[in-house]
Write a protein that holds these residues in place. Structure first.
Motif, short mmCIF file in Angstrom:
data_model
loop_
_atom_site.label_atom_id
_atom_site.label_comp_id
_atom_site.label_asym_id
_atom_site.label_seq_id
_atom_site.Cartn_x
_atom_site.Cartn_y
_atom_site.Cartn_z
N GLY A 38 -12.05 -51.56 -53.54
CA GLY A 38 -11.99 -52.76 -54.37
C GLY A 38 -12.70 -53.95 -53.73
N TYR A 39 -12.64 -54.04 -52.41
CA TYR A 39 -13.31 -55.15 -51.71
C TYR A 39 -14.82 -55.06 -51.89
N LEU A 40 -15.34 -53.84 -51.89
CA LEU A 40 -16.78 -53.64 -52.03
C LEU A 40 -17.23 -53.63 -53.50
N GLY A 41 -16.29 -53.47 -54.41
CA GLY A 41 -16.63 -53.43 -55.82
C GLY A 41 -15.82 -54.45 -56.61
N ARG A 42 -15.01 -53.95 -57.53
CA ARG A 42 -14.17 -54.84 -58.33
C ARG A 42 -12.78 -54.23 -58.43
N ALA A 43 -11.81 -54.91 -57.85
CA ALA A 43 -10.43 -54.42 -57.87
C ALA A 43 -9.84 -54.54 -59.26
N GLU A 44 -8.92 -53.64 -59.57
CA GLU A 44 -8.31 -53.62 -60.90
C GLU A 44 -7.32 -54.77 -61.09
N LEU A 45 -6.53 -55.08 -60.05
CA LEU A 45 -5.49 -56.09 -60.18
C LEU A 45 -6.03 -57.49 -59.91
N ASP A 46 -5.62 -58.45 -60.73
CA ASP A 46 -6.08 -59.83 -60.56
C ASP A 46 -5.71 -60.37 -59.18
N ALA A 47 -4.49 -60.12 -58.74
CA ALA A 47 -4.03 -60.64 -57.45
C ALA A 47 -4.86 -60.07 -56.31
N VAL A 48 -5.20 -58.79 -56.41
CA VAL A 48 -6.01 -58.15 -55.38
C VAL A 48 -7.41 -58.74 -55.37
N ARG A 49 -7.98 -58.97 -56.55
CA ARG A 49 -9.31 -59.58 -56.63
C ARG A 49 -9.30 -60.97 -56.00
N GLY A 50 -8.25 -61.74 -56.28
CA GLY A 50 -8.16 -63.09 -55.72
C GLY A 50 -8.08 -63.07 -54.20
N ASN A 51 -7.30 -62.17 -53.66
CA ASN A 51 -7.19 -62.07 -52.20
C ASN A 51 -8.51 -61.60 -51.57
N ASN A 52 -9.21 -60.73 -52.27
CA ASN A 52 -10.50 -60.27 -51.75
C ASN A 52 -11.54 -61.39 -51.73
N GLU A 53 -11.46 -62.28 -52.70
CA GLU A 53 -12.36 -63.44 -52.70
C GLU A 53 -12.07 -64.32 -51.47
N LYS A 54 -10.79 -64.48 -51.14
CA LYS A 54 -10.41 -65.25 -49.96
C LYS A 54 -10.90 -64.54 -48.69
N LEU A 55 -10.82 -63.21 -48.69
CA LEU A 55 -11.31 -62.44 -47.54
C LEU A 55 -12.80 -62.65 -47.33
N ARG A 56 -13.56 -62.57 -48.40
CA ARG A 56 -15.01 -62.75 -48.29
C ARG A 56 -15.35 -64.15 -47.77
#
Length: 311
Positions: A38-56
């Motif tokens: 999901g970090y390299l693509g697009r995560a299914e869950l909104d919360a996971v996507r938001g945290n990955n944006e913070k990670l990047r």
């Protein structure tokens, strides 16, 4: 390396893994693989996507990621109660192996083959630690989960580690390598027909898998190259050791034996680092009891003695 940033990143990864564990009804390591995807693509869950944006936004270096994943793998190993052969190799041992490789192979480019690469933690310790070298790394691992996990971590970190799903006891066709490494999985190999082809095969019982891996792995090593094995400290005196020692006389030189501190192993199983060279026996091995990996004076003395005796 900023530990505050690493702690923040680990918290974000851990939160996502726990969200994915619940969402997918799966275990920690499988959820960590999904997090990497999901970090390299697009995560299914909104919360996971938001945290990955913070990670990047943290702009982690490869060394930062290596620490984040080390913490995550330790957490996962505890949660999943992994068998000893699937436990990650501690970073402290990885740093010692880094030093050994740098000392024994001063050239810039080198090829490394790891047998039983597991979670890939040792691989990433080498690839982020040996910064002055161009490393061609390949890991052989049989377990599906470990292969998927280590490959997904390498993808996120952007290292050039290659992981292949291979039974390393069975013969493979590969180019000879400069270094062979393995935190040897200890136990019996179940296929007697395959084992019988080896010089270390037992005629009376199942053969030790770690003996078979040593003998087979040596076939992939360049003449004069080194093998660095993490193994039980009683390797040369335990059951079936007569078969192993006979093989050593014919094919390898025991260059060094470094016993490791008792506090870094589990189940009262003390380990040592055995360095073998694909060369004839010419001198006595360097033997050193490394009683601490955290005491600078002890580690520095070991390094000085290693350079003096091995070069």
């Amino acid at each position: 390396m900023n530990m505050a940033t690493i702690e923040t990143a680990f918290g974000l990864v851990l939160t996502n893994v726990q969200l994915l564990e619940t969402h997918l009804v799966t275990h920690f390591y499988d959820a960590l693989i999904e997090q990497n995807v999901g970090y390299l693509g697009r995560a299914e869950l909104d919360a996971v996507r938001g945290n990955n944006e913070k990670l990047r936004a943290l702009s982690l270096t490869k060394s930062d990621w290596q620490k984040v994943y080390q913490f995550a793998l330790i957490k996962g190993a505890k949660d999943m109660q992994l068998q000893p052969n699937h436990q990650l190799t501690p970073d402290a041992i990885g740093y010692i192996i880094n030093f050994m490789i740098e000392t024994l192979h001063p050239k810039t480019a080198l090829s490394i083959l790891e047998l039983g690469s597991g979670t890939g933690n040792l691989a990433e310790t080498l690839l982020t630690g040996l910064l002055d070298k161009e490393i061609d790394y390949t890991g052989f691992e049989l377990d599906d989960l470990m292969i998927d996990l280590s490959a997904s971590i390498a993808d996120v970190m952007g290292t050039n580690a290659k992981f292949l799903q291979i039974d390393a006891v069975r013969p493979q066709v590969i180019e000879p390598v400069d270094f062979l490494i393995s935190d040897l999985p200890v136990g019996y190999y179940p296929d007697d027909a395959v084992a019988s082809r080896s010089k270390v095969a037992s005629a009376t019982e199942h053969t030790y898998a770690h003996h078979l891996l040593m003998a087979q792995g040596f076939k992939y090593l360049k003449d004069g190259g080194y093998a660095v094995f993490i193994a039980p400290s009683d390797l040369l005196s335990s059951a079936q050791s007569d078969l192993l020692k006979k093989w050593l006389l014919d094919y390898a030189r025991v260059a060094a034996v470094v016993t490791l501190p008792a506090d870094i192993v589990t189940e009262n199983n003390q380990k040592a680092i055995f360095i073998l060279q694909k060369a004839s026996q010419t001198k006595a091995p360097f033997v050193f009891p490394l009683t601490s990996l955290t005491n600078p004076e002890i580690v520095q003395n070991f390094m000085a003695q290693f350079r003096k005796n091995m070069l």
